[in-house]
Design a protein around this motif. Sequence first.
Motif, PDB file in Angstrom:
ATOM      1  N   LYS A   1       0.746  -1.168   0.150  1.00 38.48           N
ATOM      2  CA  LYS A   1       0.220  -0.063  -0.053  1.00 38.48           C
ATOM      3  C   LYS A   1       0.940   1.250  -0.075  1.00 38.48           C
ATOM      4  CE  LYS A   1      -4.020   1.670   2.169  1.00 38.48           C
ATOM      5  NZ  LYS A   1      -4.927   1.611   3.600  1.00 38.48           N
ATOM      6  N   ARG A   2       0.996   1.798  -1.189  1.00 42.31           N
ATOM      7  CA  ARG A   2       1.733   3.053  -1.211  1.00 42.31           C
ATOM      8  C   ARG A   2       3.047   2.651  -0.762  1.00 42.31           C
ATOM      9  NH1 ARG A   2      -1.678   5.546   2.200  1.00 42.31           N
ATOM     10  NH2 ARG A   2      -3.666   6.474   1.144  1.00 42.31           N
ATOM     11  N   GLY A   3       3.542   1.673  -1.458  1.00 42.73           N
ATOM     12  CA  GLY A   3       4.867   1.266  -1.192  1.00 42.73           C
ATOM     13  C   GLY A   3       5.272   0.361   0.028  1.00 42.73           C
ATOM     14  N   GLU A   4       4.361   0.572   0.865  1.00 43.85           N
ATOM     15  CA  GLU A   4       4.444   0.135   2.316  1.00 43.85           C
ATOM     16  C   GLU A   4       3.887  -1.366   2.489  1.00 43.85           C
ATOM     17  OE1 GLU A   4       5.897   1.541   5.487  1.00 43.85           O
ATOM     18  OE2 GLU A   4       7.111   2.734   3.592  1.00 43.85           O
ATOM     19  N   PRO A   5       4.670  -2.281   2.656  1.00 48.17           N
ATOM     20  CA  PRO A   5       3.796  -3.583   2.842  1.00 48.17           C
ATOM     21  C   PRO A   5       2.806  -3.834   4.214  1.00 48.17           C
ATOM     22  CG  PRO A   5       6.278  -4.080   3.606  1.00 48.17           C
ATOM     23  CD  PRO A   5       6.118  -2.329   3.020  1.00 48.17           C
ATOM     24  N   VAL A   6       1.653  -4.138   3.683  1.00 46.36           N
ATOM     25  CA  VAL A   6       0.890  -4.239   5.025  1.00 46.36           C
ATOM     26  C   VAL A   6       0.161  -5.689   5.041  1.00 46.36           C
ATOM     27  CG1 VAL A   6      -1.611  -3.480   5.683  1.00 46.36           C
ATOM     28  CG2 VAL A   6      -0.205  -2.117   4.248  1.00 46.36           C
ATOM     29  N   VAL A   7       0.708  -6.326   6.153  1.00 42.73           N
ATOM     30  CA  VAL A   7       0.149  -7.672   6.419  1.00 42.73           C
ATOM     31  C   VAL A   7      -1.306  -7.898   6.387  1.00 42.73           C
ATOM     32  CG1 VAL A   7       0.724  -9.712   7.715  1.00 42.73           C
ATOM     33  CG2 VAL A   7       2.526  -8.140   7.382  1.00 42.73           C
ATOM     34  N   ALA A   8      -2.076  -8.052   5.849  1.00 40.98           N
ATOM     35  CA  ALA A   8      -3.569  -8.264   5.905  1.00 40.98           C
ATOM     36  C   ALA A   8      -3.669  -9.574   6.713  1.00 40.98           C
ATOM     37  CB  ALA A   8      -4.337  -8.333   4.645  1.00 40.98           C
ATOM     38  N   ILE A   9      -3.174 -10.680   6.299  1.00 41.52           N
ATOM     39  CA  ILE A   9      -3.424 -12.150   6.995  1.00 41.52           C
ATOM     40  C   ILE A   9      -1.842 -12.404   7.513  1.00 41.52           C
ATOM     41  CG2 ILE A   9      -4.440 -14.318   6.561  1.00 41.52           C
ATOM     42  CD1 ILE A   9      -5.815 -13.476   4.250  1.00 41.52           C
TER      43      ILE A   9
ATOM     44  N   GLU B   1     -20.501 -28.150   4.755  1.00 42.71           N
ATOM     45  CA  GLU B   1     -20.465 -27.800   6.050  1.00 42.71           C
ATOM     46  C   GLU B   1     -20.795 -26.199   5.789  1.00 42.71           C
ATOM     47  OE1 GLU B   1     -17.671 -27.719  10.057  1.00 42.71           O
ATOM     48  OE2 GLU B   1     -16.711 -27.591   8.157  1.00 42.71           O
ATOM     49  N   PHE B   2     -21.303 -25.593   6.932  1.00 43.62           N
ATOM     50  CA  PHE B   2     -21.403 -23.959   6.973  1.00 43.62           C
ATOM     51  C   PHE B   2     -20.454 -23.254   7.916  1.00 43.62           C
ATOM     52  CE2 PHE B   2     -24.923 -20.862   5.617  1.00 43.62           C
ATOM     53  CZ  PHE B   2     -24.265 -19.798   6.053  1.00 43.62           C
ATOM     54  N   VAL B   3     -19.558 -22.618   7.209  1.00 43.71           N
ATOM     55  CA  VAL B   3     -18.600 -22.119   8.332  1.00 43.71           C
ATOM     56  C   VAL B   3     -18.694 -20.528   8.134  1.00 43.71           C
ATOM     57  CG1 VAL B   3     -16.209 -21.778   8.862  1.00 43.71           C
ATOM     58  CG2 VAL B   3     -17.263 -23.978   8.357  1.00 43.71           C
ATOM     59  N   SER B   4     -18.556 -20.078   9.143  1.00 43.98           N
ATOM     60  CA  SER B   4     -18.619 -18.297   9.185  1.00 43.98           C
ATOM     61  C   SER B   4     -17.089 -17.890   9.608  1.00 43.98           C
ATOM     62  CB  SER B   4     -19.512 -17.688   9.919  1.00 43.98           C
ATOM     63  OG  SER B   4     -20.894 -17.925   9.448  1.00 43.98           O
ATOM     64  N   ILE B   5     -16.760 -16.899   9.120  1.00 41.85           N
ATOM     65  CA  ILE B   5     -15.476 -16.162   9.563  1.00 41.85           C
ATOM     66  C   ILE B   5     -16.099 -14.705  10.124  1.00 41.85           C
ATOM     67  CG2 ILE B   5     -13.133 -15.297   8.985  1.00 41.85           C
ATOM     68  CD1 ILE B   5     -13.147 -16.751   6.348  1.00 41.85           C
ATOM     69  N   VAL B   6     -15.724 -14.655  11.372  1.00 40.66           N
ATOM     70  CA  VAL B   6     -16.038 -13.257  12.267  1.00 40.66           C
ATOM     71  C   VAL B   6     -14.771 -12.753  12.650  1.00 40.66           C
ATOM     72  CG1 VAL B   6     -18.412 -13.893  12.765  1.00 40.66           C
ATOM     73  CG2 VAL B   6     -16.435 -14.516  14.423  1.00 40.66           C
ATOM     74  N   GLY B   7     -14.893 -11.200  12.661  1.00 44.55           N
ATOM     75  CA  GLY B   7     -13.696 -10.661  12.965  1.00 44.55           C
ATOM     76  C   GLY B   7     -13.916  -9.006  13.051  1.00 44.55           C
ATOM     77  N   ARG B   8     -13.007  -8.339  13.446  1.00 45.78           N
ATOM     78  CA  ARG B   8     -13.229  -7.083  13.389  1.00 45.78           C
ATOM     79  C   ARG B   8     -12.675  -6.326  11.893  1.00 45.78           C
ATOM     80  NH1 ARG B   8     -13.508  -4.218  17.914  1.00 45.78           N
ATOM     81  NH2 ARG B   8     -13.235  -5.295  19.810  1.00 45.78           N
ATOM     82  N   SER B   9     -13.166  -5.153  11.397  1.00 42.47           N
ATOM     83  CA  SER B   9     -12.745  -4.997  10.192  1.00 42.47           C
ATOM     84  C   SER B   9     -11.394  -4.721   9.861  1.00 42.47           C
ATOM     85  CB  SER B   9     -13.405  -3.195   9.933  1.00 42.47           C
ATOM     86  OG  SER B   9     -14.745  -3.226  10.054  1.00 42.47           O
ATOM     87  N   GLY B  10     -11.056  -5.205   8.629  1.00 41.29           N
ATOM     88  CA  GLY B  10      -9.656  -5.380   8.317  1.00 41.29           C
ATOM     89  C   GLY B  10      -8.927  -6.304   8.785  1.00 41.29           C
ATOM     90  N   CYS B  11      -9.436  -7.455   9.371  1.00 42.64           N
ATOM     91  CA  CYS B  11      -8.651  -8.817   9.554  1.00 42.64           C
ATOM     92  C   CYS B  11      -8.448  -9.605   8.679  1.00 42.64           C
ATOM     93  CB  CYS B  11      -9.502  -9.278  10.812  1.00 42.64           C
ATOM     94  SG  CYS B  11     -10.591 -10.234  10.399  1.00 42.64           S
ATOM     95  N   GLY B  12      -8.789  -9.119   7.518  1.00 45.50           N
ATOM     96  CA  GLY B  12      -8.365 -10.066   6.502  1.00 45.50           C
ATOM     97  C   GLY B  12      -9.323 -11.253   6.014  1.00 45.50           C
ATOM     98  N   LYS B  13     -10.542 -10.830   6.411  1.00 48.02           N
ATOM     99  CA  LYS B  13     -11.749 -12.012   6.133  1.00 48.02           C
ATOM    100  C   LYS B  13     -11.751 -12.006   4.686  1.00 48.02           C
ATOM    101  CE  LYS B  13     -14.854  -9.861   8.622  1.00 48.02           C
ATOM    102  NZ  LYS B  13     -14.352  -8.557   9.250  1.00 48.02           N
ATOM    103  N   THR B  14     -12.115 -11.008   4.150  1.00 46.16           N
ATOM    104  CA  THR B  14     -12.326 -10.877   2.770  1.00 46.16           C
ATOM    105  C   THR B  14     -11.258 -11.281   1.769  1.00 46.16           C
ATOM    106  OG1 THR B  14     -13.791  -9.007   2.758  1.00 46.16           O
ATOM    107  CG2 THR B  14     -12.831  -9.223   0.528  1.00 46.16           C
ATOM    108  N   SER B  15      -9.870 -11.094   2.207  1.00 41.37           N
ATOM    109  CA  SER B  15      -8.807 -11.775   1.389  1.00 41.37           C
ATOM    110  C   SER B  15      -8.961 -13.121   1.356  1.00 41.37           C
ATOM    111  CB  SER B  15      -7.440 -11.120   2.346  1.00 41.37           C
ATOM    112  OG  SER B  15      -7.577  -9.889   2.209  1.00 41.37           O
ATOM    113  N   ILE B  16      -9.306 -13.596   2.647  1.00 34.62           N
ATOM    114  CA  ILE B  16      -9.217 -15.270   2.773  1.00 34.62           C
ATOM    115  C   ILE B  16     -10.465 -15.700   1.538  1.00 34.62           C
ATOM    116  CG2 ILE B  16      -9.985 -17.290   3.851  1.00 34.62           C
ATOM    117  CD1 ILE B  16      -9.299 -15.574   6.607  1.00 34.62           C
TER     118      ILE B  16
END
Lengths: 261, 260
Positions: free
Chosen positions: B24-32, B43-58
Motif C-alpha cells: 500500500k503506497r510502497g509500504e507492505p501491509v500484512v492483511a493475513i 459444512e456451513f462455516v462463518s468467519i467473524v472478526g473486526r474490520s480489516g482482519c483479512g476476512k475478505t482476503s481469505i
Amino acid sequence: MIQFLRRHSLPVATLLVLGVLWELAVRLFDIPNFIIPAPSAALAKIAAHAGTLSRHLLTTLYETVLGFLFGIAFGVLAAIVIVYSDTLQRVIYPLIVLSQVLPKIAIAPILMIWAGYGLLSKVLIALLISFFPMVVSTVTGLRAVDPDLVDLARSLCASEAKIFRKIRFPNALPYVFVGLKLSITLAVIGAIVGEFIGGSQGLGYLILSSNFQMDTAMMFAALFLLSAMGLALFGLVLLAERIFIPWSVSDQEPGEPMATA
Amino acid sequence: MVNRMPDPRPPMIEISGLRKVYAKRGEPVVAIADVSFIVYENEFVSIVGRSGCGKTSILKVVAGLMPPSAGSVKVKGAPVTGPRREVGMVFQAPVLPPWRTILDNVLLPIEMLDLDVATYRPKALELLKLVGLEGFEGRYPRELSGGMQQRASIVRALVHDPRLLLMDEPFGALDAITREEMNLELLRIWSEQRKTTLLVTHSISEAVFLSDRVVIMTPRPGRVAEEIKIDLPRPRASTMKSSPRFIEYVEAVGRRIGMP
C-alpha cells in the motif's frame, strides 16, 4: 405524441414568444436590416434561396457527421487502449492532452495546408474537436465498473474479452452517451471553424461571405439553419440513448424536478 | 470448546499457513499473518472478526482471485492456482448489472462459463421461485428492493450448481428486519442444497445462527483466534435465538473477539 407535445410545449412556446418579441422590436424601433433583421426577413431569405442554402447546409452536415463518426471511433478506441495498457496510456495520453490544449482554430490553417481546402480538412477539425470528450467519458465509464462484478466474472473463469463485452462496455454506455452529446455539438463547431478558415461551401462559408456583402439577413438565415441542424443532431443522439440504454435514461426524465425527496 | 476430534467428512477447503501481504503506497501491509482452518463438505462455516482482519482476503484467495503470499489453499485436495468453475460468490452489494433483467442477471454465470443459457433457464426460474421472486424475472434490478436484489444475487451464485458458496458480508447492507428474513431464507436454501458455504460476517449472532462452525479472527494482522463448533440442532428457527445455549455461544464468540 400528446406526452411529447406536453413535455416540449414550454420550450417551443418560449422560442415562439422570443421570436415574436424580436419581430416587434425590430419593427417598432425601426432597426436597420443590416444591424438586426427581423426573423421574418431571415425566414424570407431561407424561402427565397432554398436551393443554395440547402446545398450549403448539406455540406456542413456532411462534414459534421463524418468528423463526429470518426471522432467517436478513434475516441472509443483510444479509451480502450488507455484503460487496458498502462504503457500505451503513458504514450498516448500526453499526446491527446497536447492535441487538446492547442486551440483547434490555431492549428486549422496548418491543417488547410496539409489536407487542402476541401472536405478533408473540415472533417479533420471536427474529428479533432469531438474526439477528446469521447476519450475522457469512455475512459471514465470503462473504469467505473464495480470491482466486485469483475471479481464475480473472473471467479467464473471468464476471459477479459468476455468481461469487456458483457460487463465493462455496457456499464460504460451511459458515460459514452455523455461524451456523444458533448461531441456532436463540438463537431458542428469544428466544421464551421474549418469553413471559416478556408472553404468555398457550407454554412460557415456562407456566413462569412454574407458578412462581406453586409447581407445580415442571409447570415441570420444561415444561423437559423445551423441551429436547426445542431438541434436535430443532438436530438438524434438523445433518441439513440433511449433506444440503446433505456435502463439508464428512464431514471432521469428531463423536466422532472430533482428535489422531490 | 475447540473441536479436536477428527472429522469423518472429506475436507472441501484446506487452508494452511495462509499469509497475505499487500503493498500500500510502497509500504507492505500484512492483511493475513497466519491462517489455517478446514471447511468440510456440506459444512456451513462463518468467519467473524473486526474490520480489516483479512476476512475478505481469505475469500478472494479461496476463489482463486489472488495468490497467497505464503501458505497454501486447497479445494478438494487440489491447490488453488486460479479461478475455478465451481465457485458461487455473493458480495455485500447485490452487484446486479442494471441493464439486465433479473432473469438475465441470474443467468450471467452461465454466459460467463460458456454454458447453454436455454438449458439453465428452467433452473434459474425454479431458484427464483424458491426465494419468492416469481413474477419478477422480467423486472430490472432498480425496480426491486434491496432485500429482493440480494435474493437474486444469491440465486445467481447458485445457478451453475457450484460446489462451494463464498459469501462476503452478504447482508451487511440490509436493514435489521430484512437481514433477519434473509438469514432464514439462506438457511432454507442451504438446508435444501447443502452447499459447502464459507460466510464472512461482522454479525456474531448471524454467524452463530447460521453456522456449523465459527472461525474467529484476531484484528489485523489476521490470525485464527479460535474455532467454535456450534452444536445447535438443525433445522434452526428464530426462536432459538432466545435459548440459553444460543446466547452462550454468542457471548463466547464475543469474548474471543474482545467485546466488553
